[in-house]
Design an enzyme around this catalytic site. Structure first.
Site, PDB file in Angstrom:
ATOM      1  N   THR A 251      63.813-113.541 -95.185  1.00  0.00           N
ATOM      2  CA  THR A 251      64.778-113.767 -94.095  1.00  0.00           C
ATOM      3  C   THR A 251      64.709-115.245 -93.756  1.00  0.00           C
ATOM      4  O   THR A 251      63.837-115.965 -94.265  1.00  0.00           O
ATOM      5  CB  THR A 251      64.397-112.952 -92.844  1.00  0.00           C
ATOM      6  OG1 THR A 251      63.178-113.477 -92.323  1.00  0.00           O
ATOM      7  CG2 THR A 251      64.230-111.472 -93.139  1.00  0.00           C
ATOM      8  N   ASP A 252      65.595-115.702 -92.905  1.00  0.00           N
ATOM      9  CA  ASP A 252      65.599-117.122 -92.542  1.00  0.00           C
ATOM     10  C   ASP A 252      64.268-117.535 -91.910  1.00  0.00           C
ATOM     11  O   ASP A 252      63.761-118.618 -92.167  1.00  0.00           O
ATOM     12  CB  ASP A 252      66.754-117.425 -91.583  1.00  0.00           C
ATOM     13  CG  ASP A 252      68.082-117.359 -92.317  1.00  0.00           C
ATOM     14  OD1 ASP A 252      68.061-117.407 -93.577  1.00  0.00           O
ATOM     15  OD2 ASP A 252      69.122-117.230 -91.658  1.00  0.00           O
ATOM     16  N   CYS A 253      63.720-116.658 -91.094  1.00  0.00           N
ATOM     17  CA  CYS A 253      62.465-117.044 -90.435  1.00  0.00           C
ATOM     18  C   CYS A 253      61.234-116.639 -91.237  1.00  0.00           C
ATOM     19  O   CYS A 253      60.138-117.140 -90.995  1.00  0.00           O
ATOM     20  CB  CYS A 253      62.410-116.491 -89.012  1.00  0.00           C
ATOM     21  SG  CYS A 253      62.782-114.743 -88.893  1.00  0.00           S
ATOM     22  N   TYR A 254      61.388-115.726 -92.200  1.00  0.00           N
ATOM     23  CA  TYR A 254      60.257-115.308 -93.062  1.00  0.00           C
ATOM     24  C   TYR A 254      60.672-115.488 -94.521  1.00  0.00           C
ATOM     25  O   TYR A 254      61.008-114.524 -95.196  1.00  0.00           O
ATOM     26  CB  TYR A 254      59.896-113.847 -92.810  1.00  0.00           C
ATOM     27  CG  TYR A 254      59.306-113.581 -91.435  1.00  0.00           C
ATOM     28  CD1 TYR A 254      58.033-114.050 -91.122  1.00  0.00           C
ATOM     29  CD2 TYR A 254      60.012-112.852 -90.482  1.00  0.00           C
ATOM     30  CE1 TYR A 254      57.485-113.805 -89.878  1.00  0.00           C
ATOM     31  CE2 TYR A 254      59.470-112.596 -89.235  1.00  0.00           C
ATOM     32  CZ  TYR A 254      58.206-113.073 -88.934  1.00  0.00           C
ATOM     33  OH  TYR A 254      57.656-112.829 -87.710  1.00  0.00           O
TER      34      TYR A 254
END
Lengths: 388, 137
Positions: free
Chosen positions: A128-131
């Site tokens: 994901t964008d943050c992970y």
């Protein structure tokens, strides 16, 4: 005269509390009246050490850099839950490893962590964008984990069935190997030391009750899964409580492999020995009457584990004193008995709690809320076929 | 004297009546605990020999001269006490009361005399605290 939690804790603080194990109280009750014992004794310690499948631990690994949101993860090849936040998991004791099956399971991962052994974490994530990270491999130890606490949905069974086998084949069960043609009777309750048999109406044990759990201080978190308030009264006046269970929570980092041990039940699965115990305040003579009950006055039923049925045929009521003697009469024959829960370990725990209470290291807690009552044990509503 | 032994037969001598020899010529009472023998294959037999000390010793000497492997058990199962949690899973499956737990201490006790070398306890032990003698050798 009735006593309160506060009065008993006051005595513990002053170092004047009289603390005995349930074994000692059962012995004393043979020569002293219940009223006298209720007066003299302030706390009775109880314990059990047996295989308890519904156990496991919540772990938090800390983040990798760049971070990962773990979806599938393994600890030493044992799958753990990917259904929590990014680097949280729950490892269940009975989960078999992918490579070694039941010979090494979740319970062994927990024991390895307890022993300070490094455990290999392998995880795959959604990106994901943050992970953004896809995969990670790491060595973790109990020390490197942010949190590690056992949360066991069902421990401390009040009173468990004894198992025998009417068929002509060996049966490999969670009660161990049950031999053919009524070849043995396996049982697994600590009898007169069993915590929930000593306060069977749960007058002093509730949510928030402080307990001895795996060598550390733990707490009753909730009603255990499958708990029922079972009670039977027999024609001869004997009473039998059964079926209640506790969900326990406690810090794995404070626990010891002396009281938490991975186990493999032959041809059945991985499980875990849990050592736990509860000091019970002697509020009045009514409670002392239960606390003082001996193995001669505590019973279970012998069930047939040979048939693979949920509703097992039952053969007879049996006292824990009979089970402890090494053999019981069944269908006119003497049949060998064996206990899966460790009597000597339970005694060690009861003694340990006694020392802790006496030294003021362990004060008693009044429940924050009572445990719920459950009258009926529900079974599954199946869709479709009735066969295996 | 009583001795528990295992004989491992190479395929060539599975047709030799060794037990008869022990009984007839060495005055040994033989109790066969376990046997797996079929012609032309390696076989193994676990026995308990009892008799006068000198007879048992002579019998063992006789066996040692035959073309087979003889294991003399001084201990049949080995228990790692620090591993054992004193549960009774092994007691439940022990067919000969060699493993027992009883009052007052309910600690596991092992009696080699009564052991029939079946090895059931090894598999039943949930914490792998028992090893069969053979596994060590």
């Amino acid at each position: 005269m009735a006593k309160t939690f506060e009065q008993i804790n006051e005595k513990i603080k002053k170092g004047t509390a009289v603390v005995l194990t349930a074994d000692e109280v059962a012995r004393l009750a043979k020569t002293k009246s219940i009223e006298a014992l209720a007066e003299e004794v302030d706390v009775v310690t109880t314990a059990t050490f047996g295989p308890m499948c519904s156990s496991g631990a919540f772990l938090n690994f800390g983040h990798s850099d760049p971070p990962i949101k773990m979806a599938q993860l393994e600890l030493n090849g044992v799958p753990a839950s990917g259904g929590l936040a990014a680097v949280d998991t729950y490892i269940g004791a009975t989960e078999p490893s992918l490579d070694r099956g039941i010979q090494y399971g979740g319970a062994h991962v927990i024991e390895d962590l307890l022993r300070g052994n490094p455990v290999t974490l392998k995880a795959r994530g959604f990106t994901t964008d943050c992970y953004p990270r896809k995969e990670v491999t790491a060595k973790v130890t109990l020390e490197t984990l942010n949190q590690a606490y056992m949360f066991n949905p069902r421990n401390a069974y009040q009173n468990y069935s004894a198992a025998t086998n009417s068929t002509d084949k060996k049966k490999f069960t969670y009660m161990g190997c049950v031999l053919p043609n009524f070849g043995n009777v396996m049982y697994s309750t600590s009898g007169q030391l069993s915590p929930l048999l000593k306060d069977p109406q749960l007058r002093t044990i509730g949510i928030g009750t402080r307990v001895f759990f795996g060598g550390a201080i733990g707490y009753v978190a909730w009603q255990g899964t499958q708990a029922v308030n079972g009670y039977e009264k027999f024609d001869d006046g004997a009473e039998m409580y059964s079926g209640y269970t506790l969900a326990l929570i406690g810090d794995l980092k404070q626990m010891s492999p002396e009281f938490i041990r991975a186990a493999v039940m032959e041809a059945y699965g991985t499980t875990i020995f849990i050592g736990m115990g509860i000091p019970i305040p002697v509020l009045d003579a009514e409670l002392m009457a239960q606390l003082a009950k001996s193995d001669e006055e505590l019973y279970t039923h012998i069930y047939d584990y040979g048939l693979g049925l949920l509703k097992k045929p039952t053969y007879r009521r049996v006292s824990y004193a009979e089970l402890r003697s090494g053999s019981v009469e069944l269908n006119g024959k003497m049949v060998k008995t064996a206990s899966l829960s460790s009597i000597s370990k339970a005694r060690t725990i009861a003694e340990r709690i006694k020392t802790m209470v006496k030294s003021g290291e362990f004060s008693l807690t009044q429940p924050v809320a009572p445990l719920p009552k459950t009258e009926k044990f529900k079974t599954m509503t199946m869709i479709g076929g009735e066969g295996i | 004297m009583k001795k528990k032994i295992a004989l491992i037969f190479p395929p060539e001598i599975t047709d030799k009546p060794l037990i008869t020899e022990l009984v007839k010529h060495h005055n040994i009472v033989v109790n066969i605990l376990k046997a797996s023998i079929s012609g032309g294959k390696q076989g193994k037999m676990t026995l308990e020999l009892s008799g006068k000390d000198s007879d048992v010793e002579k019998a063992l000497e006789y066996l040692s001269k035959e073309n087979l492997e003889v294991i003399v058990y001084t201990d049949s199962v080995i228990r790692y006490e620090e591993q054992c949690v004193e549960c009774g899973a092994c007691v439940g499956v022990c067919p000969s009361k060699a493993l027992t737990m009883s009052a007052p201490d309910y600690l596991l006790k092992f009696d080699m005399e009564l052991c029939v070398l079946c090895g059931h306890c090894v598999k039943a032990c949930p914490v792998r605290a028992i090893t069969f003698f053979d596994d060590e050798a």
